[in-house]
Design an enzyme around this catalytic site. Structure first.
Site, PDB file in Angstrom:
ATOM      1  N   THR A   1       0.820  -1.227   0.000  1.00 53.49           N
ATOM      2  CA  THR A   1       0.000   0.000   0.000  1.00 53.49           C
ATOM      3  C   THR A   1       0.842   1.261   0.000  1.00 53.49           C
ATOM      4  O   THR A   1       0.509   2.257  -0.649  1.00 53.49           O
ATOM      5  CB  THR A   1      -0.908   0.010   1.260  1.00 53.49           C
TER       6      THR A   1
ATOM      7  N   THR B   1       1.453  -4.776   4.235  1.00 53.18           N
ATOM      8  CA  THR B   1       1.174  -5.210   5.602  1.00 53.18           C
ATOM      9  C   THR B   1       0.562  -6.613   5.679  1.00 53.18           C
ATOM     10  O   THR B   1       0.697  -7.289   6.696  1.00 53.18           O
ATOM     11  CB  THR B   1       0.204  -4.228   6.299  1.00 53.18           C
ATOM     12  N   ASP B   2      -0.104  -7.023   4.580  1.00 44.99           N
ATOM     13  CA  ASP B   2      -0.881  -8.270   4.664  1.00 44.99           C
ATOM     14  C   ASP B   2      -0.044  -9.486   5.077  1.00 44.99           C
ATOM     15  O   ASP B   2      -0.499 -10.321   5.851  1.00 44.99           O
ATOM     16  CB  ASP B   2      -1.592  -8.556   3.337  1.00 44.99           C
TER      17      ASP B   2
ATOM     18  N   ASP C   1       1.986  -6.533  -4.454  1.00 46.78           N
ATOM     19  CA  ASP C   1       1.097  -6.561  -3.304  1.00 46.78           C
ATOM     20  C   ASP C   1       1.600  -7.743  -2.475  1.00 46.78           C
ATOM     21  O   ASP C   1       1.901  -8.811  -3.031  1.00 46.78           O
ATOM     22  CB  ASP C   1      -0.340  -6.811  -3.794  1.00 46.78           C
ATOM     23  N   SER C   2       1.700  -7.586  -1.171  1.00 55.16           N
ATOM     24  CA  SER C   2       2.348  -8.638  -0.387  1.00 55.16           C
ATOM     25  C   SER C   2       1.547  -9.926  -0.341  1.00 55.16           C
ATOM     26  O   SER C   2       2.045 -10.947   0.141  1.00 55.16           O
ATOM     27  CB  SER C   2       2.677  -8.144   1.019  1.00 55.16           C
ATOM     28  N   SER C   3       0.340  -9.931  -0.859  1.00 57.05           N
ATOM     29  CA  SER C   3      -0.404 -11.200  -0.966  1.00 57.05           C
ATOM     30  C   SER C   3       0.306 -12.129  -1.945  1.00 57.05           C
ATOM     31  O   SER C   3       0.068 -13.335  -1.949  1.00 57.05           O
ATOM     32  CB  SER C   3      -1.823 -10.958  -1.460  1.00 57.05           C
TER      33      SER C   3
ATOM     34  N   GLN D   1      -5.422 -20.525  18.483  1.00 59.66           N
ATOM     35  CA  GLN D   1      -6.121 -19.500  17.698  1.00 59.66           C
ATOM     36  C   GLN D   1      -6.108 -18.159  18.432  1.00 59.66           C
ATOM     37  O   GLN D   1      -6.393 -17.124  17.837  1.00 59.66           O
ATOM     38  CB  GLN D   1      -7.577 -19.926  17.455  1.00 59.66           C
ATOM     39  N   CYS D   2      -5.790 -18.193  19.733  1.00 59.24           N
ATOM     40  CA  CYS D   2      -5.718 -16.935  20.494  1.00 59.24           C
ATOM     41  C   CYS D   2      -4.411 -16.229  20.160  1.00 59.24           C
ATOM     42  O   CYS D   2      -3.368 -16.865  20.023  1.00 59.24           O
ATOM     43  CB  CYS D   2      -5.714 -17.203  21.994  1.00 59.24           C
TER      44      CYS D   2
HETATM   45  N1  ASP Z   1      -2.567  -5.458   0.141  1.00 59.60           N
HETATM   46  C1  ASP Z   1      -1.513  -4.644   0.672  1.00 59.60           C
HETATM   47  C2  ASP Z   1      -0.256  -5.500   0.798  1.00 59.60           C
HETATM   48  O1  ASP Z   1      -0.119  -6.221   1.733  1.00 59.60           O
HETATM   49  C3  ASP Z   1      -1.912  -4.075   1.975  1.00 59.60           C
HETATM   50  C4  ASP Z   1      -0.887  -3.168   2.614  1.00 59.60           C
HETATM   51  O2  ASP Z   1       0.198  -2.957   2.164  1.00 59.60           O
HETATM   52  O3  ASP Z   1      -1.216  -2.637   3.667  1.00 59.60           O
HETATM   53  O4  ASP Z   1       0.576  -5.454  -0.079  1.00 59.60           O
END
Ligand code: ASP
Length: 344
Positions: A20, A96-97, A64-66, A279-280
């Site tokens: 992002t 961030t993902d 995108d980090s996905s 899961q916690c």
């Molecule tokens: N979809 C973005 C990523 O992880 C989200 C982000 O950067 O906050 O690349």
């Protein structure tokens, strides 16, 4: 204030992967997509006031980090290894993902770290009015060249510095996107940056070594009330599968019905390694505390203790690639390699 002589100035290498932080709206679709940027100081002019020298390395195609994969972790580690002696600190700009996965994976790859590797990103792109990118980048850079050396792979986000392999993304909409419930922040940025040196790993005297490679023959199963044992069994019978992280309830509890346990036991008998994490987000697996976890311990499920799921799965991939003996893997998995779990 007098400027430091060029050769005495500390050096930071920025590595831009995408996310992002560097995104822009596609005028046609309205969706955010990554843009190229050539140097960081062009976009974050404030950095020039840090009195440092900057290096910049951008991925040829920002992602995108996905779309992050273990190959990318190798590329990142190689970039750092190649530049390790030339820089005092490293700042990785990352989506961030999957940031917590990358932070965990890199932490296992680097042995004998004596320099900070700070990963940061933002919830709003750099170009937006209320962006959090600027302050995250500037503070991450300050920490990367601070007198207090943080010799760890960390995540810096919204005024807090976390051990990377203890962090998780917990919100997609607020600025404090990351948390680390099982380990205190390594630093907090207020008026001053306060370092929590008591909790940091010590600067290593070992030779800096990078261990490349991950074995992705792993799976993650999240248990829920009513889960069909067939679903679990089918996953556990995936061809080539070597190890599975099971996300259980509370302190490591799972159903006790015989069919569920039979399916797990049969996988263990076939040589599949099973790891129990909770899961916690806070607290630890304590196999044997309740009857609902005692059975897991009895059939040979390994406790992931207080590891995050991100650390648990990347550590499995890492150890599978580097440990040939399963007894050794088992032993190392339950020990802290880079501060990712509390040894109790
Ligand atoms: N979809 C973005 C990523 O992880 C989200 C982000 O950067 O906050 O690349």
């Amino acid at each position: 204030m007098a400027k430091t002589k060029k050769h005495e100035r500390k050096r930071i290498l920025f590595i831009y992967t995408g996310g992002t932080i560097g995104m822009r709206q596609d005028p046609k679709t309205g969706a955010l997509k990554p843009v190229d940027f050539n140097t960081i100081t062009e976009h974050v002019q404030e950095l020039k006031r840090l009195d440092c020298q900057f290096g910049f390395h951008a991925f040829p195609v920002p992602i995108d980090s996905s779309n992050v994969s273990p190959d990318l972790w190798d590329v990142l580690a190689r970039t750092i290894e190649k530049n390790y002696t030339s820089y005092d600190g490293f700042v990785i700009l990352h989506g961030t993902d999957t940031m917590a996965y990358t932070a965990s994976a890199l932490s296992f790859m680097f042995e004998g770290l004596s320099k900070p590797i700070i990963i940061t990103g933002s919830q709003l792109p750099l170009g937006k009015l209320r962006t959090d990118a600027r302050r995250n980048i500037v503070s991450a850079a300050e920490i990367a060249v601070s007198k207090t050396v943080v010799p760890e792979v960390c995540i810096y986000f919204n005024n807090q510095l976390f051990r990377g392999n203890r962090s998780e993304k917990h919100t997609s909409s607020k600025f404090d996107a990351f948390q680390s419930l099982n380990f205190p922040p390594l630093a907090e940025a207020g008026v001053d940056i306060e370092f929590n040196t008591d909790h940091m790993l010590s600067v290593s005297r070992k030779k800096f070594t990078v261990h490349y490679g991950f074995d992705t023959n792993v799976a993650l199963i999240k248990i829920y009330p009513g889960i069909h044992t067939d679903v679990i069994d089918t996953t556990l019978r995936t061809r080539g599968l070597k190890a599975v992280v099971i996300e259980t309830f509370g302190s490591g509890n799972a159903p006790t019905h015989p069919e569920f346990l039979r399916v797990l036991k049969s996988a263990i008998d076939r040589g599949v390694i099973l790891v129990n994490v909770s899961q916690c987000s806070g607290g630890s697996v304590d196999q044997g505390k309740y009857q609902t976890s005692y059975h897991l311990q009895k059939i040979g499920v390994i406790s992931g203790k207080d590891m995050t799921t991100e650390a648990a799965i990347t550590k499995l991939m890492f150890l599978l690639a580097h440990e040939k003996s399963s007894t050794m893997l088992n032993k190392k998995y339950q020990q802290s390699l880079r501060g990712e779990l509390t040894d109790i």
